[in-house]
Design a protein around this motif. Structure first.
Motif, mmCIF file in Angstrom:
data_model
loop_
_atom_site.group_PDB
_atom_site.id
_atom_site.type_symbol
_atom_site.label_atom_id
_atom_site.label_comp_id
_atom_site.label_asym_id
_atom_site.label_seq_id
_atom_site.Cartn_x
_atom_site.Cartn_y
_atom_site.Cartn_z
ATOM 1 N N UNK A 77 2.155 10.886 3.180
ATOM 2 C CA UNK A 77 0.808 10.435 2.833
ATOM 3 C C UNK A 77 0.753 8.911 2.783
ATOM 4 N N UNK A 78 1.780 8.317 2.170
ATOM 5 C CA UNK A 78 1.838 6.856 2.078
ATOM 6 C C UNK A 78 1.925 6.215 3.457
ATOM 7 N N UNK A 79 2.721 6.801 4.338
ATOM 8 C CA UNK A 79 2.878 6.251 5.681
ATOM 9 C C UNK A 79 1.578 6.343 6.475
ATOM 10 N N UNK A 80 0.902 7.477 6.370
ATOM 11 C CA UNK A 80 -0.346 7.671 7.116
ATOM 12 C C UNK A 80 -1.411 6.696 6.639
ATOM 13 N N UNK A 99 0.098 6.267 17.191
ATOM 14 C CA UNK A 99 1.301 7.050 17.463
ATOM 15 C C UNK A 99 1.942 7.575 16.183
ATOM 16 N N UNK A 100 1.875 6.799 15.101
ATOM 17 C CA UNK A 100 2.524 7.250 13.873
ATOM 18 C C UNK A 100 1.698 8.353 13.201
ATOM 19 N N UNK A 101 0.382 8.261 13.253
ATOM 20 C CA UNK A 101 -0.435 9.351 12.705
ATOM 21 C C UNK A 101 -0.226 10.623 13.523
ATOM 22 N N UNK A 102 -0.172 10.494 14.859
ATOM 23 C CA UNK A 102 0.109 11.672 15.698
ATOM 24 C C UNK A 102 1.478 12.245 15.356
ATOM 25 N N UNK A 103 2.444 11.368 15.134
ATOM 26 C CA UNK A 103 3.801 11.814 14.806
ATOM 27 C C UNK A 103 3.841 12.556 13.474
ATOM 28 N N UNK A 104 2.872 12.269 12.612
ATOM 29 C CA UNK A 104 2.802 12.933 11.306
ATOM 30 C C UNK A 104 1.851 14.134 11.316
ATOM 31 N N UNK A 161 0.849 -1.202 0.000
ATOM 32 C CA UNK A 161 0.000 0.000 0.000
ATOM 33 C C UNK A 161 0.881 1.248 0.000
ATOM 34 N N UNK A 162 1.917 1.239 0.839
ATOM 35 C CA UNK A 162 2.842 2.375 0.900
ATOM 36 C C UNK A 162 3.479 2.632 -0.472
ATOM 37 N N UNK A 163 3.951 1.577 -1.104
ATOM 38 C CA UNK A 163 4.593 1.721 -2.419
ATOM 39 C C UNK A 163 3.611 2.252 -3.460
ATOM 40 N N UNK A 164 2.387 1.780 -3.418
ATOM 41 C CA UNK A 164 1.376 2.230 -4.377
ATOM 42 C C UNK A 164 1.085 3.722 -4.212
ATOM 43 N N UNK A 165 0.954 4.173 -2.960
ATOM 44 C CA UNK A 165 0.669 5.588 -2.707
ATOM 45 C C UNK A 165 1.852 6.455 -3.130
ATOM 46 N N UNK A 166 3.074 6.008 -2.823
ATOM 47 C CA UNK A 166 4.262 6.769 -3.224
ATOM 48 C C UNK A 166 4.368 6.830 -4.743
ATOM 49 N N UNK A 167 4.101 5.710 -5.402
ATOM 50 C CA UNK A 167 4.159 5.682 -6.875
ATOM 51 C C UNK A 167 3.144 6.655 -7.487
#
Length: 197
Positions: free
Chosen positions: A147-150, A177-182, A134-140
């Motif tokens: 955005x990809x990480x979130x 925690x990762x969404x808060x970090x972003x 999913x991350x790779x698809x969003x980055x591509x």
């Protein structure tokens, strides 16, 4: 293994995970390569994305690998000692916390995505591989790492509930925690100012 049977061993592994997580590999890799400090580029995050901005794919790949390994190894160690999935998730969260609030860098760390990747590949490989895709698809599609990480980590609780339900609590906490970090990235995304690759 029941946590109650070996609490000191679990505490030791959690401490090791936090200390390992506190090593921000982006910084020494950039220094040794003569590259710009990643903390002054893009989102100012000491992670693989800013190393890529500074030096291209090779140092970024090395940063990603090492940041993932520092999450994977403590979880693997907990697995080797036979600790439960819940205990392994505790170790994983300690490693990610180390990256976010590192002892060695005055508690000013990164977002924890690569470290979470390493933890997840050991503890919940099916879920983690799907999240990585999913991350790779969003980055591509959009060329925006934040955005990809979130989106990827935000999908973690649903995907883990379907594929590896024992790990749902870990992915639920990681998503929070990762969404808060972003949060600053979310503001920049809303304003159309988020950095792209």
């Amino acid at each position: 293994m029941d946590v109650a049977n070996q609490p000191l061993l679990l505490i030791a592994i959690c401490a090791l995970a936090y200390l390992a997580g506190s090593i921000l590999f982006a910084i020494p890799i950039c220094r040794l390569s003569g590259l710009t400090d990643p903390r002054v580029l893009g989102s100012r995050n000491p992670g693989a994305t800013n190393v890529y901005r500074s030096g291209g794919p090779l140092p970024a790949a090395l940063t990603l690998l090492l940041d993932a390994l520092k999450g994977a190894l403590p979880v693997w160690l907990a697995q080797t000692f036979g600790f439960s999935v819940f205990a392994q998730a505790m170790v994983a969260l300690c490693a990610v916390t180390g990256h976010m609030v590192p002892l060695w860098y005055r508690f000013q760390g990164g977002k924890g995505v690569a470290t979470a990747l390493g933890c997840g590949l050991v503890l919940a490989p099916l879920t983690t591989i799907l999240l990585a895709l999913i991350w790779l698809l969003i980055v591509w599609r959009w060329r925006i790492s934040a955005l990809a990480s979130i989106i990827a980590l935000g999908s973690g609780p649903v995907i883990s509930a379907l594929l590896e339900p024992d790990t749902l609590p870990m992915f639920g906490l990681l998503a929070i925690v990762i969404v808060i970090r972003h949060r600053n990235n979310l503001i920049r995304l809303a304003q159309g100012r988020e950095s792209r690759f």
